[in-house]
Design a protein around this motif. Structure first.
Motif, mmCIF file in Angstrom:
data_model
loop_
_atom_site.group_PDB
_atom_site.id
_atom_site.type_symbol
_atom_site.label_atom_id
_atom_site.label_comp_id
_atom_site.label_asym_id
_atom_site.label_seq_id
_atom_site.Cartn_x
_atom_site.Cartn_y
_atom_site.Cartn_z
ATOM 1 N N HIS A 18 27.003 34.580 -2.052
ATOM 2 C CA HIS A 18 26.519 33.218 -1.787
ATOM 3 C C HIS A 18 26.875 32.713 -0.393
ATOM 4 C CE1 HIS A 18 25.440 33.151 -5.954
ATOM 5 N NE2 HIS A 18 26.686 33.402 -6.300
ATOM 6 N N GLU A 19 27.419 33.572 0.431
ATOM 7 C CA GLU A 19 27.836 33.142 1.767
ATOM 8 C C GLU A 19 27.721 34.320 2.727
ATOM 9 O OE1 GLU A 19 31.857 31.422 3.922
ATOM 10 O OE2 GLU A 19 31.634 31.202 1.768
ATOM 11 N N HIS A 20 27.320 34.026 3.958
ATOM 12 C CA HIS A 20 27.229 35.073 4.979
ATOM 13 C C HIS A 20 28.622 35.403 5.498
ATOM 14 C CE1 HIS A 20 25.976 37.437 8.374
ATOM 15 N NE2 HIS A 20 26.660 36.643 9.168
ATOM 16 N N ARG A 21 29.044 36.621 5.338
ATOM 17 C CA ARG A 21 30.304 37.094 5.908
ATOM 18 C C ARG A 21 29.960 38.281 6.791
ATOM 19 N NH1 ARG A 21 32.626 33.402 6.528
ATOM 20 N NH2 ARG A 21 34.350 34.647 7.246
ATOM 21 N N PRO A 22 30.248 38.202 8.078
ATOM 22 C CA PRO A 22 29.852 39.258 9.018
ATOM 23 C C PRO A 22 30.799 40.460 8.980
ATOM 24 C CG PRO A 22 30.990 37.525 10.186
ATOM 25 C CD PRO A 22 30.875 37.071 8.746
ATOM 26 N N LEU A 23 30.748 41.231 7.901
ATOM 27 C CA LEU A 23 31.662 42.362 7.744
ATOM 28 C C LEU A 23 31.544 43.361 8.887
ATOM 29 C CD1 LEU A 23 31.438 43.033 3.894
ATOM 30 C CD2 LEU A 23 33.091 41.638 5.159
ATOM 31 N N GLY A 24 30.327 43.605 9.349
ATOM 32 C CA GLY A 24 30.152 44.520 10.486
ATOM 33 C C GLY A 24 30.823 43.990 11.741
ATOM 34 N N GLY A 25 30.692 42.683 11.970
ATOM 35 C CA GLY A 25 31.354 42.071 13.125
ATOM 36 C C GLY A 25 32.865 42.134 13.015
ATOM 37 N N TYR A 26 33.360 41.976 11.776
ATOM 38 C CA TYR A 26 34.805 42.096 11.574
ATOM 39 C C TYR A 26 35.273 43.523 11.867
ATOM 40 C CZ TYR A 26 34.576 37.601 9.078
ATOM 41 O OH TYR A 26 34.385 36.286 8.736
ATOM 42 N N LEU A 27 34.461 44.505 11.475
ATOM 43 C CA LEU A 27 34.808 45.896 11.779
ATOM 44 C C LEU A 27 34.852 46.130 13.287
ATOM 45 C CD1 LEU A 27 32.850 47.908 9.065
ATOM 46 C CD2 LEU A 27 35.338 47.778 9.363
ATOM 47 N N VAL A 28 33.890 45.552 14.006
ATOM 48 C CA VAL A 28 33.883 45.679 15.473
ATOM 49 C C VAL A 28 35.141 45.034 16.052
ATOM 50 C CG1 VAL A 28 32.701 44.934 17.582
ATOM 51 C CG2 VAL A 28 31.381 45.853 15.680
ATOM 52 N N SER A 29 35.506 43.852 15.548
ATOM 53 C CA SER A 29 36.716 43.169 16.024
ATOM 54 C C SER A 29 37.970 43.991 15.741
ATOM 55 C CB SER A 29 36.864 41.796 15.361
ATOM 56 O OG SER A 29 35.836 40.939 15.763
ATOM 57 N N MET A 30 38.048 44.534 14.532
ATOM 58 C CA MET A 30 39.209 45.362 14.190
ATOM 59 C C MET A 30 39.266 46.616 15.059
ATOM 60 S SD MET A 30 39.582 44.889 10.016
ATOM 61 C CE MET A 30 38.727 46.381 9.731
ATOM 62 N N GLY A 31 38.103 47.199 15.325
ATOM 63 C CA GLY A 31 38.062 48.370 16.208
ATOM 64 C C GLY A 31 38.511 48.028 17.614
ATOM 65 N N ALA A 32 38.072 46.869 18.105
ATOM 66 C CA ALA A 32 38.497 46.437 19.447
ATOM 67 C C ALA A 32 40.005 46.201 19.476
ATOM 68 C CB ALA A 32 37.752 45.171 19.858
ATOM 69 N N TYR A 33 40.532 45.579 18.425
ATOM 70 C CA TYR A 33 41.980 45.340 18.358
ATOM 71 C C TYR A 33 42.737 46.669 18.334
ATOM 72 C CZ TYR A 33 46.557 43.876 16.822
ATOM 73 O OH TYR A 33 47.912 43.686 16.742
ATOM 74 N N ALA A 34 42.249 47.628 17.537
ATOM 75 C CA ALA A 34 42.893 48.944 17.488
ATOM 76 C C ALA A 34 42.832 49.628 18.852
ATOM 77 C CB ALA A 34 42.229 49.808 16.419
ATOM 78 N N ALA A 35 41.717 49.478 19.560
ATOM 79 C CA ALA A 35 41.582 50.077 20.892
ATOM 80 C C ALA A 35 42.559 49.441 21.886
ATOM 81 C CB ALA A 35 40.143 49.939 21.387
ATOM 82 N N VAL A 36 42.666 48.108 21.845
ATOM 83 C CA VAL A 36 43.600 47.407 22.738
ATOM 84 C C VAL A 36 45.035 47.819 22.426
ATOM 85 C CG1 VAL A 36 44.571 45.130 23.287
ATOM 86 C CG2 VAL A 36 42.095 45.453 23.235
ATOM 87 N N THR A 37 45.372 47.852 21.151
ATOM 88 C CA THR A 37 46.719 48.239 20.746
ATOM 89 C C THR A 37 47.004 49.686 21.153
ATOM 90 O OG1 THR A 37 46.607 46.705 18.892
ATOM 91 C CG2 THR A 37 48.303 48.382 18.783
ATOM 92 N N GLY A 38 46.041 50.569 20.941
ATOM 93 C CA GLY A 38 46.197 51.965 21.344
ATOM 94 C C GLY A 38 46.347 52.106 22.850
ATOM 95 N N ALA A 39 45.574 51.326 23.608
ATOM 96 C CA ALA A 39 45.676 51.358 25.070
ATOM 97 C C ALA A 39 47.053 50.873 25.524
ATOM 98 C CB ALA A 39 44.579 50.510 25.703
#
Length: 178
Positions: A18-39
């Motif tokens: 019943h609500e739009h939740r941008p799961l794909g966008g959250y995955l992109v954000s988590m991936g970016a966070y993992a990349a920053v943390t890894g860097a």
């Protein structure tokens, strides 16, 4: 690829029908966070910096207050609204130089997720704390200096609010001047 997209769409509908939740966008954000943390981790290793076994309590307190202030500054301050403008829409002022914004573009998953991240000081705090912690390892003196300035601003904010409350209390009911 179409099969994967269909599975993701079904998962999204099952997760929040019943609500739009941008799961794909959250995955992109988590991936970016993992990349920053890894860097950051790679940079620490490449520079041979020493990672403390246990951070000093004073550093944890300093970075905690600085994280609060910088997260709030980036997510809510009127002056930093140009950073959020591509992802949010101005709603109204909420006092003390802060604004309320709504996430823009409900349709785009990544843009929506970034808007949520940038307008939420609680969400942004994870990123800010990671950056400050990495800075503490890579450049401790500079990071402590920046964190000290942010902590001083946070303390000043609380003093300004306490002063305003005391002033209103002293003036009594019916006075709304600041």
């Amino acid at each position: 690829m179409t099969d994967v997209k269909e599975k993701v769409a079904r998962l999204r509908r099952a997760y929040a029908p019943h609500e739009h939740r941008p799961l794909g966008g959250y995955l992109v954000s988590m991936g970016a966070y993992a990349a920053v943390t890894g860097a950051l981790a790679g940079l620490v290793k490449a520079t041979g910096q020493h990672v403390p076994d246990r951070p000093a309590t004073a550093d944890v307190v300093l970075l905690g207050i600085a994280t609060h202030k910088l997260s709030r500054l980036l997510a809510k301050d009127a002056v930093t609204s140009p950073l959020r403008a591509p992802f949010t829409r101005y709603d109204r002022p909420i006092g003390s130089g802060e604004v309320m914004e709504q996430v823009r573009d409900q349709g785009s998953g990544t843009r929506h997720a970034i808007g949520e991240l940038l307008s939420c000081p609680f969400c942004l705090a994870v990123w800010v704390a990671t950056g400050l912690t990495g800075g503490l390892v890579l450049s401790p003196r500079l990071t402590r200096l920046v964190a000290t300035a942010l902590t001083a601003v946070a303390a000043s904010d609380f003093l300004q609010m306490a002063y305003a409350m005391a002033q209103r209390a002293a003036e009594g009911p019916g006075h709304d001047d600041d």
